[in-house]
Design a protein around this motif. Structure first.
Motif, mmCIF file in Angstrom:
data_model
loop_
_atom_site.group_PDB
_atom_site.id
_atom_site.type_symbol
_atom_site.label_atom_id
_atom_site.label_comp_id
_atom_site.label_asym_id
_atom_site.label_seq_id
_atom_site.Cartn_x
_atom_site.Cartn_y
_atom_site.Cartn_z
ATOM 1 N N CYS A 185 94.743 22.819 21.796
ATOM 2 C CA CYS A 185 95.783 23.828 21.604
ATOM 3 C C CYS A 185 95.122 25.196 21.538
ATOM 4 O O CYS A 185 93.903 25.286 21.588
ATOM 5 C CB CYS A 185 96.577 23.549 20.336
ATOM 6 N N VAL A 186 95.910 26.247 21.427
ATOM 7 C CA VAL A 186 95.332 27.586 21.489
ATOM 8 C C VAL A 186 94.316 27.844 20.377
ATOM 9 O O VAL A 186 93.525 28.769 20.467
ATOM 10 C CB VAL A 186 96.399 28.701 21.443
ATOM 11 N N ALA A 187 94.334 27.017 19.334
ATOM 12 C CA ALA A 187 93.362 27.217 18.261
ATOM 13 C C ALA A 187 91.938 27.042 18.773
ATOM 14 O O ALA A 187 90.997 27.561 18.188
ATOM 15 C CB ALA A 187 93.618 26.247 17.116
ATOM 16 N N ASP A 188 91.777 26.305 19.858
ATOM 17 C CA ASP A 188 90.423 26.092 20.352
ATOM 18 C C ASP A 188 90.179 26.810 21.677
ATOM 19 O O ASP A 188 89.211 26.519 22.376
ATOM 20 C CB ASP A 188 90.139 24.597 20.505
ATOM 21 N N GLU A 218 100.998 21.193 17.940
ATOM 22 C CA GLU A 218 100.056 20.144 18.285
ATOM 23 C C GLU A 218 100.034 19.059 17.213
ATOM 24 O O GLU A 218 99.864 17.872 17.500
ATOM 25 C CB GLU A 218 98.662 20.767 18.445
ATOM 26 N N ILE A 221 86.779 19.666 21.581
ATOM 27 C CA ILE A 221 86.467 21.004 21.095
ATOM 28 C C ILE A 221 84.992 21.104 20.746
ATOM 29 O O ILE A 221 84.333 22.094 21.041
ATOM 30 C CB ILE A 221 87.362 21.334 19.897
ATOM 31 N N GLY A 245 100.668 27.044 18.006
ATOM 32 C CA GLY A 245 99.806 26.110 18.720
ATOM 33 C C GLY A 245 99.356 24.982 17.814
ATOM 34 O O GLY A 245 99.507 23.796 18.139
ATOM 35 N N ILE A 246 98.817 25.360 16.641
ATOM 36 C CA ILE A 246 98.342 24.329 15.705
ATOM 37 C C ILE A 246 99.512 23.478 15.231
ATOM 38 O O ILE A 246 99.444 22.255 15.176
ATOM 39 C CB ILE A 246 97.638 24.973 14.497
ATOM 40 N N GLN A 272 91.714 33.005 12.258
ATOM 41 C CA GLN A 272 91.342 33.163 13.660
ATOM 42 C C GLN A 272 91.717 34.539 14.197
ATOM 43 O O GLN A 272 91.132 35.007 15.157
ATOM 44 C CB GLN A 272 92.030 32.091 14.512
ATOM 45 N N GLN A 315 85.103 35.253 15.996
ATOM 46 C CA GLN A 315 84.298 34.033 16.072
ATOM 47 C C GLN A 315 82.842 34.330 16.362
ATOM 48 O O GLN A 315 81.961 33.590 15.971
ATOM 49 C CB GLN A 315 84.855 33.118 17.159
ATOM 50 N N LEU A 347 89.176 25.953 11.991
ATOM 51 C CA LEU A 347 89.978 25.603 13.167
ATOM 52 C C LEU A 347 91.071 24.606 12.810
ATOM 53 O O LEU A 347 92.155 24.637 13.371
ATOM 54 C CB LEU A 347 89.100 25.022 14.265
ATOM 55 N N THR A 378 101.175 32.904 18.168
ATOM 56 C CA THR A 378 100.834 31.904 19.184
ATOM 57 C C THR A 378 99.871 30.866 18.625
ATOM 58 O O THR A 378 100.043 29.663 18.836
ATOM 59 C CB THR A 378 100.208 32.593 20.414
ATOM 60 N N ILE A 379 98.857 31.333 17.883
ATOM 61 C CA ILE A 379 97.879 30.386 17.345
ATOM 62 C C ILE A 379 98.529 29.480 16.301
ATOM 63 O O ILE A 379 98.331 28.266 16.285
ATOM 64 C CB ILE A 379 96.669 31.127 16.732
ATOM 65 N N LEU A 402 88.945 29.040 24.542
ATOM 66 C CA LEU A 402 87.712 29.774 24.811
ATOM 67 C C LEU A 402 87.961 30.663 26.018
ATOM 68 O O LEU A 402 88.484 30.208 27.024
ATOM 69 C CB LEU A 402 86.588 28.808 25.188
ATOM 70 N N VAL A 435 91.647 21.607 13.578
ATOM 71 C CA VAL A 435 92.266 20.900 14.693
ATOM 72 C C VAL A 435 92.374 19.420 14.368
ATOM 73 O O VAL A 435 91.684 18.902 13.503
ATOM 74 C CB VAL A 435 91.485 21.070 16.005
#
Lengths: 355, 257
Positions: free
Chosen positions: B195-198, A64, A291, A60-61, A252, A257, A281, A56-57, B200, A283
Motif C-alpha cells: 500500500c502507499v505506506a511502503d 489494506e 517491503i 492506504g494503511i 510518514q 525517511q 510503517l 492518502t497514506i 518508494l 504494514v
C-alpha cells in the motif's frame, strides 16, 4: 484495579490523538511559514499537499488492513459460537514446553495477520486458553501461517532470511510465552475481560446459544450471533487500527525517511533503524516481506531479519490492540522482550554470519 | 445511547464503510491506495461488511437482549458505571468515522512529488522485487520499458553504457531533484508493493532544453535516447529528450511490480 484501567486507557488515547493533532497543526504552521516567502499563496498549496498526502497514506494503511481485521473478527465470532470450550482445552498439551509449542504452531490453522490475531487470541483466552499458549500464538501466528510463509518465500526464496524469519519467530514466541508460564496467576497477565472467568451473563447466554442441541437454535441464528460478535469486535479493535494508521501516517508525513536511512548503517544501528521502520510503517505481516525486499539493497541481512520478525509482533496498531487484552505491564513485556531478543539475534547475525 | 440505537448506528456505519470500500473500487481510485493485487480482498471485505450490517439489522430485539448485554459490556466496570459505558460505546463507534470522513471530504489523490520530498528519490533500483530479472527485461522492447525496468537493467548490467543509444518512452511526474543541474529534471514514479505506506519513489534523469519550463508534479511522457548519467559515484539511466508531452495523470499512477 481494572476498574480504573479502561477509561484510563481511553483518556490516554485521546491525549495521544490530541498531541498528534497539535503536532500536525504546528508542523503545518511551520510549513506554511517556510513556503510563504515564495508568496502567491504557495503556503496553502503546500499545506493542502501535505494534508492530501497524509490522507492518502492513512487510507492506504487502513484499506489494506481492513480485510484482515475483518477476517480476524469473523474468525473470533466463529470460534465463540462454534468452538466448544472443552474440546479446545483437550487438544492443548499440559506440559510447559508442549503448550508453548502448540501456541506457536496454532497459527498454521488460523491464517491471520497481526490485526486479526488480537481479537482471535482474546476470544481463545475467554474460551480458557492458558495465557502462555495464547501469548505464543499471538506473537507467532502473524508469521507462522500459510499465507505469510508463502509470501516470504516468494520474496526471499530459499535464503537465510527466509529460514531465519521462521526460526526466530518460532523461538522468540516460545521464549516469551515460556516466560509467562511462570506466572501462574493469569489475572496478573490478562485483563479480566479477557479471562475465562469473564461470563457476565453466562446463564442467559447458555439458554440461547449454549445448548447447541436445543430445538429452535438454528444455523441462521448462530450465524447472526457470529455477526453481532464480529461487528462489536470490528469496532472495538478497529479504532486501534484507525489510531495506529493515523500515527503511522503522521510519522510518514513528518519524518523524512532519508533521516532514518542515513543514520542506519553499521551492524547495530542498521538493526535499530529497521526495527524503528517496522514499527512506524505498521504494514501488515502478510505483505511485509515484499517491503523488506525494497530495503534489501541498502540494508544487511540481520536488519532485514529484525524488520521481518519484530514488525509482525509489535507495531503501533498491534500495541494499541494489546492494551485491550492484557494488563499494561504485560504489554510492556510483550513489547520489550521480543525487542531485546531480536536485537541480540540480528546483531549477532551481522557480526558472525557471513553470506 | 440505547442498545437499539447503538446497534442501528453500528449497522449503518458498517454499511457505509462497506459502500465506501466498494465505491473506491468502482471509481478506480482504490489503486491510489493499495496494490491492485489486494483489491479482491477489499472487495470481499466490502461485501462482508455489508452482509454483517444486514445481519445486525435483522437480529430481533427479543433475542438480542442478552447477547447485546454480553457483547457490549467489554469489562465489568462498564456494567457498574453506566455513564462510562455509554461514552465508551459512542466513542467506540466514532473512531470508524475517521476513514469515512477523510475519504469523503478530501478528494482522492495519489502520492506525488510532495511525497518524494519526504521519502527521497531512489535512483538505484531496489535489488529484488518480484520479476526483477535482467534476462526477462532485456526481452522487453526498449520503448515499452518503464522507469523501474530501466533502473533494474542499469543496476544489473556490467557496463550500463551498453544500453546507451536505445530509445526510451516513459511516463511519470516531474520532480526537481536538487542534485541535478539546470536543463535537467527527474521523471518519477512511485513503486508500490503493498500500500502507499511502503511506496518508494524511483526516477530517471531527463535532460532537455524545455526542462526548466515544466511545472513540478505535472505528468509527462518523455521520448528520447538513453544514456548513462553520472550521479555522484553511480551511473544511472537518463534520457536525452526528443519530445516531452504533457499527459493526464494515468489511471494507475504507481508502478506495481
Amino acid at each position: 484495579m481494572e476498574k480504573a484501567n479502561s477509561p484510563h486507557a481511553n483518556k490516554i488515547l485521546w491525549w495521544i490523538l490530541g498531541v498528534a493533532l497539535f503536532l500536525l497543526a504546528t508542523v503545518s504552521g511551520v510549513l506554511i511559514g517556510i513556503s510563504w516567502d515564495g508568496g502567491q499563496g504557495k503556503g496553502w498549496i503546500a499545506l493542502v499537499d501535505q494534508v492530501s498526502m497524509f490522507s492518502t497514506i492513512f487510507l492506504g494503511i487502513f484499506i489494506e488492513a481492513v480485510p484482515y481485521l475483518f477476517l480476524g473478527t469473523l474468525a473470533s465470532g466463529l470460534v465463540e459460537v462454534f468452538v466448544d470450550q472443552d474440546s479446545l482445552l483437550k487438544i492443548i498439551p499440559r506440559s510447559k514446553l508442549g503448550s508453548a509449542l502448540a501456541g506457536a504452531s496454532l497459527g498454521l490453522f488460523f491464517p491471520v495477520c497481526e490485526c486479526g490475531v488480537v481479537p482471535l487470541a482474546r476470544r481463545l483466552f475467554r474460551k480458557g486458553l492458558p495465557a502462555p499458549v495464547g501469548i505464543s500464538f499471538l506473537l507467532a501466528a502473524p508469521v507462522l501461517n500459510p499465507i505469510v510463509i508463502a509470501s516470504t518465500f516468494a520474496a526471499f526464496g530459499n535464503t537465510p532470511v527466509f529460514w531465519g524469519r521462521l526460526a526466530m519467530t518460532f523461538l522468540i514466541s516460545i521464549l516469551v510465552g515460556g516466560v509467562f508460564a511462570f506466572q501462574t496467576d493469569h489475572s496478573q497477565v490478562l485483563l479480566p475481560s479477557s479471562s475465562m472467568a469473564y461470563q457476565p451473563v453466562a446463564p442467559l447466554q447458555r439458554n440461547v446459544i449454549g445448548q447447541r442441541t436445543a430445538p429452535g437454535v438454528g444455523v441462521a441464528q448462530r450465524l447472526q450471533k457470529v455477526a453481532v460478535i464480529a461487528a462489536n469486535e470490528f469496532f472495538e479493535m478497529g479504532r486501534y487500527l484507525v489510531l495506529g494508521a493515523l500515527l503511522a501516517a503522521f510519522m510518514q508525513t513528518l519524518i523524512p525517511q532519508g533521516w532514518l536511512l542515513a543514520v542506519g548503517q553499521g551492524p547495530i544501528l542498521s538493526v535499530l533503524v529497521m526495527i524503528a521502520l517496522a514499527v512506524i510503517l505498521s504494514v501488515c505481516s502478510t505483505v511485509d516481506a515484499f517491503i523488506a525486499l525494497a530495503f534489501a539493497g541498502s540494508f544487511n541481512a540481520g536488519s532485514l531479519l529484525a524488520f521481518l520478525v519484530y514488525g509482525p509482533m509489535v507495531d503501533i496498531k498491534s500495541t494499541l490492540m494489546f492494551l485491550r487484552v492484557f494488563r499494561r505491564r504485560t504489554v510492556l513485556y510483550l513489547v520489550t522482550l521480543p525487542l531485546m531478543l531480536i536485537l541480540l539475534a540480528a546483531v549477532a547475525m551481522n557480526y558472525f554470519v557471513r553470506f | 445511547m440505547t442498545k437499539r440505537a447503538y446497534r442501528t448506528f453500528q449497522s449503518l456505519l458498517l454499511a457505509l464503510l462497506g459502500l465506501f470500500l466498494l465505491s473506491r473500487i468502482w471509481n478506480g481510485s482504490i489503486v491510489f491506495y493499495i496494490n491492485r493485487r489486494f483489491v479482491i480482498l477489499v472487495l470481499l471485505a466490502g461485501l462482508g461488511l455489508m452482509a454483517i450490517s444486514q445481519a445486525l439489522l435483522r437480529s430481533r430485539p427479543g433475542e438480542e437482549e442478552h447477547e447485546d448485554h454480553h457483547e457490549m459490556d467489554d469489562s465489568h466496570e462498564q456494567q457498574e458505571h453506566p455513564v462510562e459505558h455509554a461514552s465508551f460505546s459512542g466513542w467506540n463507534l466514532a473512531w470508524m468515522t475517521v476513514p469515512l470522513i477523510l475519504g469523503l471530504v478530501l478528494p482522492a489523490r495519489p502520492l506525488g512529488s510532495v511525497a518524494v520530498a519526504n521519502r527521497g528519490m531512489n535512483v538505484v533500483a531496489p535489488l529484488f522485487f518480484p520479476g526483477a530479472d535482467q534476462t526477462v527485461l532485456i526481452g522487453i522492447p526498449p520503448t515499452q520499458r518503464n522507469i523501474l525496468e530501466w533502473m533494474v537493467l542499469f543496476e544489473q548490467a556490467e557496463d550500463p553504457d551498453e544500453y546507451a543509444g536505445e530509445s526510451a518512452d516513459v511516463t511519470g511526474f516531474v520532480y526537481r531533484d536538487p542534485r541535478l543541474k539546470p536543463g535537467e529534471f527527474m521523471i518519477g514514479r512511485f513503486m508500490l508493493t503493498c500500500c502507499v505506506a511502503d511506496a518508494l519513489a524511483v526516477g530517471m534523469v531527463v535532460s532537455s532544453p524545455e526542462a526548466d519550463e515544466l511545472s513540478e508534479n505535472s505528468w509527462v511522457r518523455v521520448q528520447g535516447e538513453v544514456y548513462a548519467y553520472w550521479l555522484g559515484e553511480q551511473k544511472i539511466p537518463a534520457i536525452s529528450a526528443v519530445s516531452i508531452a504533457p499527459i493526464p495523470e494515468p489511471e494507475q499512477p504507481y508502478l506495481v511490480p
